[in-house]
Design a protein around this motif. Structure first.
Motif, mmCIF file in Angstrom:
data_model
loop_
_atom_site.group_PDB
_atom_site.id
_atom_site.type_symbol
_atom_site.label_atom_id
_atom_site.label_comp_id
_atom_site.label_asym_id
_atom_site.label_seq_id
_atom_site.Cartn_x
_atom_site.Cartn_y
_atom_site.Cartn_z
ATOM 1 N N LYS A 131 0.805 -1.222 0.000
ATOM 2 C CA LYS A 131 0.000 0.000 0.000
ATOM 3 C C LYS A 131 0.841 1.277 0.000
ATOM 4 C CE LYS A 131 -3.856 -2.096 2.562
ATOM 5 N NZ LYS A 131 -4.620 -2.054 3.837
ATOM 6 N N HIS A 132 1.968 1.282 0.687
ATOM 7 C CA HIS A 132 2.632 2.559 0.972
ATOM 8 C C HIS A 132 4.063 2.679 0.443
ATOM 9 C CE1 HIS A 132 -0.727 3.209 3.704
ATOM 10 N NE2 HIS A 132 -0.427 2.099 4.349
ATOM 11 N N SER A 133 4.733 1.600 0.158
ATOM 12 C CA SER A 133 6.190 1.706 -0.039
ATOM 13 C C SER A 133 6.593 2.155 -1.442
ATOM 14 C CB SER A 133 6.845 0.356 0.257
ATOM 15 O OG SER A 133 6.508 -0.590 -0.742
ATOM 16 N N ARG A 134 5.755 1.850 -2.454
ATOM 17 C CA ARG A 134 6.139 2.061 -3.866
ATOM 18 C C ARG A 134 7.453 1.348 -4.184
ATOM 19 N NH1 ARG A 134 5.713 8.399 -4.739
ATOM 20 N NH2 ARG A 134 5.975 8.475 -2.482
ATOM 21 N N ALA A 135 7.582 0.155 -3.643
ATOM 22 C CA ALA A 135 8.820 -0.613 -3.811
ATOM 23 C C ALA A 135 8.753 -1.451 -5.090
ATOM 24 C CB ALA A 135 9.046 -1.522 -2.605
ATOM 25 N N ARG A 136 9.937 -1.872 -5.561
ATOM 26 C CA ARG A 136 10.041 -2.765 -6.715
ATOM 27 C C ARG A 136 10.293 -4.202 -6.280
ATOM 28 N NH1 ARG A 136 13.086 1.658 -7.957
ATOM 29 N NH2 ARG A 136 14.999 0.524 -7.433
ATOM 30 N N ALA A 137 10.813 -4.393 -5.069
ATOM 31 C CA ALA A 137 11.094 -5.738 -4.573
ATOM 32 C C ALA A 137 11.139 -5.697 -3.057
ATOM 33 C CB ALA A 137 12.411 -6.266 -5.134
ATOM 34 N N ALA A 138 10.908 -6.835 -2.451
ATOM 35 C CA ALA A 138 10.938 -6.950 -0.989
ATOM 36 C C ALA A 138 11.442 -8.330 -0.625
ATOM 37 C CB ALA A 138 9.555 -6.706 -0.389
ATOM 38 N N SER A 139 11.834 -8.476 0.637
ATOM 39 C CA SER A 139 12.335 -9.768 1.110
ATOM 40 C C SER A 139 11.862 -10.004 2.538
ATOM 41 C CB SER A 139 13.867 -9.822 1.045
ATOM 42 O OG SER A 139 14.430 -8.863 1.933
ATOM 43 N N VAL A 140 11.684 -11.278 2.865
ATOM 44 C CA VAL A 140 11.290 -11.700 4.208
ATOM 45 C C VAL A 140 12.269 -12.771 4.670
ATOM 46 C CG1 VAL A 140 9.503 -12.764 5.636
ATOM 47 C CG2 VAL A 140 8.859 -11.188 3.792
ATOM 48 N N GLU A 141 12.858 -12.549 5.836
ATOM 49 C CA GLU A 141 13.760 -13.543 6.428
ATOM 50 C C GLU A 141 13.281 -13.869 7.835
ATOM 51 O OE1 GLU A 141 18.001 -12.897 6.067
ATOM 52 O OE2 GLU A 141 17.646 -11.352 4.549
ATOM 53 N N VAL A 142 13.300 -15.158 8.141
ATOM 54 C CA VAL A 142 12.880 -15.631 9.467
ATOM 55 C C VAL A 142 13.932 -16.623 9.944
ATOM 56 C CG1 VAL A 142 11.069 -16.742 10.826
ATOM 57 C CG2 VAL A 142 10.450 -15.354 8.837
ATOM 58 N N TRP A 143 14.427 -16.406 11.163
ATOM 59 C CA TRP A 143 15.420 -17.326 11.718
ATOM 60 C C TRP A 143 15.346 -17.298 13.235
ATOM 61 C CZ3 TRP A 143 16.403 -12.455 10.176
ATOM 62 C CH2 TRP A 143 17.185 -11.637 10.996
ATOM 63 N N ARG A 144 16.024 -18.261 13.849
ATOM 64 C CA ARG A 144 16.058 -18.348 15.305
ATOM 65 C C ARG A 144 17.454 -17.983 15.799
ATOM 66 N NH1 ARG A 144 14.956 -23.685 19.223
ATOM 67 N NH2 ARG A 144 15.523 -22.634 21.181
ATOM 68 N N SER A 145 17.485 -17.171 16.860
ATOM 69 C CA SER A 145 18.741 -16.807 17.519
ATOM 70 C C SER A 145 18.555 -17.001 19.013
ATOM 71 C CB SER A 145 19.114 -15.357 17.205
ATOM 72 O OG SER A 145 20.289 -14.977 17.901
ATOM 73 N N ALA A 146 19.229 -18.014 19.552
ATOM 74 C CA ALA A 146 19.094 -18.368 20.970
ATOM 75 C C ALA A 146 17.619 -18.637 21.267
ATOM 76 C CB ALA A 146 19.683 -17.286 21.865
ATOM 77 N N GLU A 147 17.035 -17.876 22.196
ATOM 78 C CA GLU A 147 15.640 -18.085 22.570
ATOM 79 C C GLU A 147 14.722 -17.034 21.964
ATOM 80 O OE1 GLU A 147 14.573 -20.807 24.190
ATOM 81 O OE2 GLU A 147 16.672 -21.396 23.981
ATOM 82 N N ARG A 148 15.109 -16.513 20.789
ATOM 83 C CA ARG A 148 14.289 -15.501 20.126
ATOM 84 C C ARG A 148 14.034 -15.917 18.684
ATOM 85 N NH1 ARG A 148 12.027 -12.180 23.631
ATOM 86 N NH2 ARG A 148 12.092 -10.343 22.290
ATOM 87 N N LEU A 149 12.829 -15.626 18.217
ATOM 88 C CA LEU A 149 12.466 -15.794 16.813
ATOM 89 C C LEU A 149 12.550 -14.424 16.152
ATOM 90 C CD1 LEU A 149 11.295 -17.523 14.493
ATOM 91 C CD2 LEU A 149 9.021 -16.869 15.305
ATOM 92 N N LEU A 150 13.394 -14.311 15.138
ATOM 93 C CA LEU A 150 13.657 -13.024 14.488
ATOM 94 C C LEU A 150 13.015 -13.004 13.106
ATOM 95 C CD1 LEU A 150 17.401 -12.497 15.446
ATOM 96 C CD2 LEU A 150 15.381 -11.593 16.566
ATOM 97 N N ILE A 151 12.393 -11.870 12.795
ATOM 98 C CA ILE A 151 11.744 -11.645 11.502
ATOM 99 C C ILE A 151 12.259 -10.331 10.952
ATOM 100 C CG2 ILE A 151 9.545 -11.321 10.309
ATOM 101 C CD1 ILE A 151 8.221 -12.725 12.743
ATOM 102 N N GLN A 152 12.650 -10.337 9.686
ATOM 103 C CA GLN A 152 13.117 -9.096 9.051
ATOM 104 C C GLN A 152 12.450 -8.961 7.690
ATOM 105 O OE1 GLN A 152 17.388 -8.151 7.656
ATOM 106 N NE2 GLN A 152 17.221 -7.145 9.651
ATOM 107 N N VAL A 153 11.766 -7.853 7.510
ATOM 108 C CA VAL A 153 11.100 -7.538 6.249
ATOM 109 C C VAL A 153 11.740 -6.272 5.687
ATOM 110 C CG1 VAL A 153 8.925 -6.961 5.126
ATOM 111 C CG2 VAL A 153 8.954 -8.611 7.017
ATOM 112 N N GLU A 154 12.242 -6.361 4.459
ATOM 113 C CA GLU A 154 12.957 -5.235 3.840
ATOM 114 C C GLU A 154 12.372 -4.954 2.466
ATOM 115 O OE1 GLU A 154 17.546 -3.901 2.617
ATOM 116 O OE2 GLU A 154 17.133 -5.840 3.589
#
Length: 407
Positions: free
Chosen positions: A330-353
């Protein structure tokens, strides 16, 4: 005639018409050398002894009586009530320190005043007996009696025979009082912080659940329910025309068949919004790939997890990515994006770029603030980096919990 510096200042302050007046006029009145803060400290030191005696007598009688009668049925309840009184003594001492010493100590979280408000007698009794704030108040009253005797004696002696240094003596002794108040009458910082966080998180969870229920009700009422009502009316009309005008009835049935398909699609979308079947059956990798395929820009998905997390954490991660990708569309006017999900110790990490225009903010009206609150309600975290011109990187953290045997 030689004048002191004080006299010179006084004469200089006289009106010009009095310059030639009598130099034998009375000098200004002598004022006390100590300001109101010093007198407040002196008052605190002088009241230490009487209040210390009262507090000491109370806690000794309460502890001895409660522990002595603990072999009976009234001993522990009596001790619990006495500890509630110790809490009130601590409240009085915090108020006295605030008024006379300027010590600002936060009030601890109150515990229920009676068993009926805590779910039963025994839970209330157990909570009262293990209350750290009350026991620290008891320790404060024990320690303060010898300290009160010392401060009272030193202050009284200094008041009569060591007047010039009384201010320094009062400041030194009240610094000891300040340290005791902060150490023994302050709330448990970590515990109080955690309680405040849990109370806030509980409110967020309740509000979020209520909002989700209202959304589901609204979607059912305005979408599938309205379509099914129209479908029932259409089939009713077709039934009436079935004998008189078969062709029209057939056309109406065909139209109703299309309405059924649309209603089913809306119900599937609604069910996916509650909890998608692909997430339950195949996990985050497949579910996020399905979400990415509906985004208006190409999205690369990378999920690197050694195992599936608990269903609640998995669901929160799914809806977090889903909402973030909706913002990208809706808002970014982006041409591409990525989603990464991984575990680090006792945390679940999500990164959307995404490589859009950037400039996003938590309070920018894109739902980021609500998402951050929902993550915070489960001990999660949302970090947004979005300089003007891009790229935008959103990192979300969730606590990792393993799936149970029934999950």
């Amino acid at each position: 005639m030689t004048r002191t510096l004080r006299d010179q200042q006084w004469y200089a302050a006289r009106p010009a018409g009095d310059a030639g007046g009598d130099e034998t006029a009375a000098p200004p009145a002598v004022r006390f050398a100590y300001d109101r803060h010093t007198w407040k400290e002196i008052a605190h030191l002088l009241t230490n002894l009487p209040l210390g005696i009262l507090g000491f007598v109370y806690v000794v009688a309460m502890v001895m009586l409660g522990l002595g009668l603990s072999i009976t049925v009234i001993g522990l309840p009596l001790l619990a009530v006495g500890l509630l009184g110790a809490r009130q003594l601590g409240k009085v001492e915090r108020a006295r320190a605030r008024a006379l010493l300027g010590v600002r100590v936060e009030e601890p979280t109150p515990i229920p005043a009676g068993p009926g408000r805590h779910g039963g007698f025994f839970p209330w009794l157990w909570t009262s007996l293990r209350d750290p704030v009350a026991w620290r108040g008891v320790l404060y009253e024990f320690v303060r009696l010898p300290w009160g005797i010392l401060t009272f004696a030193v202050t009284m002696v200094s008041l009569f025979v060591a007047w010039p240094v009384l201010g320094f003596v009062a400041r030194g002794l009240t610094n000891g009082d300040r340290m005791m108040v902060r150490a023994l009458l302050s709330p448990s910082d970590e515990l109080e912080r955690r309680i405040a966080e849990l109370e806030s998180d509980r409110g967020v969870v309740v509000d979020t659940a209520a909002a989700d229920l209202r959304r589901i009700e609204r979607d059912l009422h305005d979408g599938a329910q309205a379509r099914l009502v129209a479908l029932a009316m259409g089939l009713g009309l077709a039934k009436e025309k079935l004998l008189d005008d078969p062709d029209t009835a057939a056309a109406m049935v065909d139209e109703a068949h299309g309405e059924v398909k649309l209603a089913l699609q809306e119900l599937r979308d609604l069910a996916r919004g509650i909890h998608p079947a692909v997430l339950t059956d195949r996990g985050l990798d497949a579910a996020l790939s399905s979400v990415a395929s509906r985004c208006t820009v190409p999205v690369k998905v990378a999920v690197d997890l050694p195992a599936r997390p608990a269903p609640a954490i998995e669901g929160i991660a799914y809806f977090t990515v889903s909402e973030l990708l909706q913002n990208v569309s809706k808002h970014s006017r982006a041409r591409a994006a990525s989603v990464e999900v991984w575990r680090s110790a006792e945390r679940l990490l999500i990164q959307v770029e995404d490589d859009g225009v950037g400039g996003a903010r938590i309070d920018g009206g894109t739902g980021m603030a609500g998402l951050a609150e929902r993550l915070g309600a489960v001990d999660g975290l949302l970090v947004l980096e979005s300089p003007v011109g891009g790229p935008t990187v959103v990192t979300a953290e969730l606590p990792w919990r393993d799936r149970g045997p029934k999950d």
